[in-house]
Write a protein that holds these residues in place. Structure first.
Motif, PDB file in Angstrom:
ATOM      1  N   SER A 194      22.705 -25.531 128.828  1.00 35.31           N
ATOM      2  CA  SER A 194      23.464 -26.911 127.595  1.00 35.31           C
ATOM      3  C   SER A 194      22.108 -27.961 127.814  1.00 35.31           C
ATOM      4  O   SER A 194      21.386 -28.521 127.316  1.00 35.31           O
ATOM      5  CB  SER A 194      24.283 -27.685 128.758  1.00 35.31           C
ATOM      6  OG  SER A 194      25.270 -28.919 128.189  1.00 35.31           O
ATOM      7  N   MET A 235      30.426 -22.034 137.064  1.00 37.93           N
ATOM      8  CA  MET A 235      29.113 -22.108 136.973  1.00 37.93           C
ATOM      9  C   MET A 235      28.180 -23.354 136.968  1.00 37.93           C
ATOM     10  O   MET A 235      28.914 -23.933 135.713  1.00 37.93           O
ATOM     11  CB  MET A 235      28.982 -21.050 135.774  1.00 37.93           C
ATOM     12  CG  MET A 235      27.268 -20.740 135.965  1.00 37.93           C
ATOM     13  SD  MET A 235      26.452 -19.682 134.449  1.00 37.93           S
ATOM     14  CE  MET A 235      27.497 -17.853 135.255  1.00 37.93           C
ATOM     15  N   GLN A 236      27.213 -23.314 137.520  1.00 37.80           N
ATOM     16  CA  GLN A 236      26.662 -24.687 136.328  1.00 37.80           C
ATOM     17  C   GLN A 236      25.071 -24.204 135.633  1.00 37.80           C
ATOM     18  O   GLN A 236      25.331 -23.258 135.559  1.00 37.80           O
ATOM     19  CB  GLN A 236      25.371 -25.076 137.811  1.00 37.80           C
ATOM     20  CG  GLN A 236      25.929 -25.322 139.484  1.00 37.80           C
ATOM     21  CD  GLN A 236      24.874 -26.111 139.744  1.00 37.80           C
ATOM     22  OE1 GLN A 236      23.640 -25.476 140.178  1.00 37.80           O
ATOM     23  NE2 GLN A 236      25.174 -26.980 141.115  1.00 37.80           N
ATOM     24  N   SER A 237      25.137 -25.225 135.044  1.00 39.90           N
ATOM     25  CA  SER A 237      25.046 -25.692 133.804  1.00 39.90           C
ATOM     26  C   SER A 237      23.203 -25.763 134.510  1.00 39.90           C
ATOM     27  O   SER A 237      22.864 -26.865 135.234  1.00 39.90           O
ATOM     28  CB  SER A 237      25.110 -26.709 132.687  1.00 39.90           C
ATOM     29  OG  SER A 237      25.575 -27.698 132.662  1.00 39.90           O
ATOM     30  N   PHE A 238      22.337 -25.546 133.291  1.00 37.01           N
ATOM     31  CA  PHE A 238      20.959 -26.383 133.539  1.00 37.01           C
ATOM     32  C   PHE A 238      20.464 -26.826 131.883  1.00 37.01           C
ATOM     33  O   PHE A 238      20.856 -26.614 130.590  1.00 37.01           O
ATOM     34  CB  PHE A 238      20.255 -24.480 133.147  1.00 37.01           C
ATOM     35  CG  PHE A 238      19.010 -25.143 132.756  1.00 37.01           C
ATOM     36  CD1 PHE A 238      16.945 -25.867 134.079  1.00 37.01           C
ATOM     37  CD2 PHE A 238      18.363 -25.182 131.805  1.00 37.01           C
ATOM     38  CE1 PHE A 238      16.705 -25.754 134.125  1.00 37.01           C
ATOM     39  CE2 PHE A 238      16.674 -25.912 130.996  1.00 37.01           C
ATOM     40  CZ  PHE A 238      15.831 -25.873 132.991  1.00 37.01           C
ATOM     41  N   GLN A 239      21.005 -27.997 131.987  1.00 33.63           N
ATOM     42  CA  GLN A 239      20.778 -28.358 130.475  1.00 33.63           C
ATOM     43  C   GLN A 239      19.103 -28.635 130.603  1.00 33.63           C
ATOM     44  O   GLN A 239      18.149 -29.565 130.798  1.00 33.63           O
ATOM     45  CB  GLN A 239      21.416 -29.875 131.070  1.00 33.63           C
ATOM     46  CG  GLN A 239      21.612 -31.296 130.066  1.00 33.63           C
ATOM     47  CD  GLN A 239      22.219 -32.941 129.852  1.00 33.63           C
ATOM     48  OE1 GLN A 239      22.423 -32.897 132.212  1.00 33.63           O
ATOM     49  NE2 GLN A 239      22.401 -33.582 129.505  1.00 33.63           N
ATOM     50  N   PHE A 240      18.900 -28.467 128.616  1.00 31.38           N
ATOM     51  CA  PHE A 240      17.715 -28.342 128.540  1.00 31.38           C
ATOM     52  C   PHE A 240      17.759 -29.696 127.377  1.00 31.38           C
ATOM     53  O   PHE A 240      18.500 -29.838 126.852  1.00 31.38           O
ATOM     54  CB  PHE A 240      17.534 -27.032 127.557  1.00 31.38           C
ATOM     55  CG  PHE A 240      15.911 -27.467 126.624  1.00 31.38           C
ATOM     56  CD1 PHE A 240      15.081 -26.956 127.787  1.00 31.38           C
ATOM     57  CD2 PHE A 240      15.656 -27.542 125.996  1.00 31.38           C
ATOM     58  CE1 PHE A 240      13.617 -26.898 127.034  1.00 31.38           C
ATOM     59  CE2 PHE A 240      14.255 -27.232 124.849  1.00 31.38           C
ATOM     60  CZ  PHE A 240      13.564 -27.378 125.717  1.00 31.38           C
ATOM     61  N   SER A 285      24.064 -21.235 132.899  1.00 27.73           N
ATOM     62  CA  SER A 285      24.499 -21.169 131.323  1.00 27.73           C
ATOM     63  C   SER A 285      23.044 -22.578 130.657  1.00 27.73           C
ATOM     64  O   SER A 285      23.915 -24.014 131.225  1.00 27.73           O
ATOM     65  CB  SER A 285      25.465 -21.758 131.149  1.00 27.73           C
ATOM     66  OG  SER A 285      26.318 -23.108 131.571  1.00 27.73           O
ATOM     67  N   SER A 331      27.538 -27.146 126.773  1.00 26.81           N
ATOM     68  CA  SER A 331      28.579 -27.035 127.736  1.00 26.81           C
ATOM     69  C   SER A 331      28.564 -28.119 128.284  1.00 26.81           C
ATOM     70  O   SER A 331      27.740 -28.826 128.452  1.00 26.81           O
ATOM     71  CB  SER A 331      28.332 -25.696 128.270  1.00 26.81           C
ATOM     72  OG  SER A 331      27.299 -26.500 128.911  1.00 26.81           O
ATOM     73  N   GLY A 332      29.394 -28.428 129.580  1.00 24.72           N
ATOM     74  CA  GLY A 332      29.535 -29.513 130.804  1.00 24.72           C
ATOM     75  C   GLY A 332      28.012 -29.583 131.522  1.00 24.72           C
ATOM     76  O   GLY A 332      28.134 -29.508 132.178  1.00 24.72           O
ATOM     77  N   PRO A 333      28.013 -31.355 130.850  1.00 31.50           N
ATOM     78  CA  PRO A 333      26.074 -31.683 131.786  1.00 31.50           C
ATOM     79  C   PRO A 333      26.492 -32.235 133.310  1.00 31.50           C
ATOM     80  O   PRO A 333      25.867 -32.124 134.157  1.00 31.50           O
ATOM     81  CB  PRO A 333      25.093 -32.255 130.796  1.00 31.50           C
ATOM     82  CG  PRO A 333      26.404 -33.119 130.550  1.00 31.50           C
ATOM     83  CD  PRO A 333      28.078 -32.142 130.501  1.00 31.50           C
ATOM     84  N   VAL A 342      21.596 -28.772 136.451  1.00 22.06           N
ATOM     85  CA  VAL A 342      20.444 -28.835 137.608  1.00 22.06           C
ATOM     86  C   VAL A 342      19.657 -28.806 137.545  1.00 22.06           C
ATOM     87  O   VAL A 342      19.419 -29.556 136.164  1.00 22.06           O
ATOM     88  CB  VAL A 342      19.971 -26.760 138.018  1.00 22.06           C
ATOM     89  CG1 VAL A 342      18.879 -26.864 138.627  1.00 22.06           C
ATOM     90  CG2 VAL A 342      21.236 -25.283 138.167  1.00 22.06           C
ATOM     91  N   GLN A 359       9.621 -28.078 129.844  1.00 17.13           N
ATOM     92  CA  GLN A 359      10.511 -29.510 129.486  1.00 17.13           C
ATOM     93  C   GLN A 359       9.824 -30.140 130.183  1.00 17.13           C
ATOM     94  O   GLN A 359       9.873 -31.814 129.645  1.00 17.13           O
ATOM     95  CB  GLN A 359      12.167 -29.616 129.461  1.00 17.13           C
ATOM     96  CG  GLN A 359      12.777 -30.496 129.546  1.00 17.13           C
ATOM     97  CD  GLN A 359      14.061 -30.260 129.920  1.00 17.13           C
ATOM     98  OE1 GLN A 359      14.925 -28.716 130.093  1.00 17.13           O
ATOM     99  NE2 GLN A 359      15.450 -31.106 129.811  1.00 17.13           N
TER     100      GLN A 359
END
Lengths: 134, 164
Positions: free
Chosen positions: B17, A1-6, B15, A99-101, A105, B44
């Motif tokens: 991050s 699954m991809q991650s969304f980096q905030f 997810s 989690s891994g960036p 996205v 953001q």
């Protein structure tokens, strides 16, 4: 699954952690005193000479806290001392992510107009406040 | 519990991050739907100011909410200072002073955030029921009601606390 980096810059992250931690300490203290001796926000407001809604907003995060308001809230709740400690940051340039960036996205994928921020290492100083009952 | 591909696909879940401190580790997972990703990206990128007199900007509020959730810190659920509370139909609300996120727990310590919005807008336009109903409708449609939904609404059914 991809991650969304905030993403957030190190300065803002440090401020958010510290201010939130101080507020949590104050709320914890208020709820402890409320449960143990029935302290109310109105009593705090009367002791400080302010409107009770101000106490509610300060504790909930809707109104800002100053060093003075932190000290006065603690005093009004019966806490006589506040500890403050700075810890030296580790500056090794590494970042620690939830989690891994690597599969993050991008904003472009989401149709959001604006440039992506750059960030620096996340090893900011850690501080905390502690109160104790008199 | 693994999330079914159907649920991931229905909501385009990713997810979330965030940067963590040196001594922090991931304890829980929070996912964002496509709609929530767009909302978060807007906060953001455009960094709107607080609509209260809060110390933290909405962006900082979200970061701290995610950090506390992900690292397994305690989350208030049962008093006026709650940051998380159940609504009907196992839909939960996560809150900051300015913002709200609606979603459900697909498993213990795994929250699927579906919609985000401004608190004042939700209150002004009475959007609580609309968000809740849309989540329950789509959750039912993709089969998540049967495969990945925590129906209990007690705190210890949906989250564990690190070091407790």
């Amino acid at each position: 699954m991809q991650s969304f980096q905030f993403e957030i810059d190190e300065q803002s992250a440090c401020a958010a952690r510290f201010i939130s931690r101080v507020r949590r300490e104050l709320v914890d203290a208020f709820l402890t005193e409320k449960n143990e001796r029935g302290l109310t926000q109105n009593e705090i407001a009367v002791r400080l000479g302010v409107n009770a809604s101000m106490i509610s907003r300060q504790l909930s995060g809707e109104a800002n806290l100053t060093l003075r308001s932190v000290a006065e809230l603690a005093w009004a709740m019966g806490y006589g001392d506040i500890a403050f400690k700075l810890e030296t940051a580790e500056r090794d340039g590494r970042r620690n992510y939830a989690s891994g960036p690597q599969h993050a996205v991008s904003f472009g994928d989401l149709g959001v107009i604006g440039a992506k921020e750059t960030t620096t290492a996340s090893n900011g100083p850690t501080t905390f406040l502690q109160g104790h009952t008199e | 519990m693994a999330i079914s591909e159907t649920v991931i696909s229905e909501f385009d879940l990713r997810s979330i991050s965030i940067r963590l401190g040196d001594k922090e580790e991931t304890w829980r997972t929070i996912y964002a739907s496509r709609a929530l990703q767009v909302f978060l990206a807007d906060i953001q990128v455009n960094a709107p100011p607080t609509r209260w007199e809060a110390d933290l900007t909405p962006k900082e509020q979200l970061y701290e909410l995610f950090r506390v959730f992900i690292t397994g810190e305690a989350l208030r659920t049962d008093d006026q200072f709650h940051v998380m509370r159940p609504t009907d139909d196992a839909v939960w609300e996560l809150k900051t002073p300015d913002l709200r996120i609606f979603g459900w727990f697909i498993a213990k310590d795994q929250f699927a955030g579906i919609f985000g919005d401004w608190a004042d807008s939700i209150k002004e336009h009475r959007l609580y029921a609309g968000y809740r109903d849309e989540i329950t409708r789509r959750r039912l449609k993709c089969g998540a009601d049967d495969t990945c939904c925590v129906w209990e609404t007690e705190e210890n059914a949906v989250i564990s606390i690190r070091n407790r």
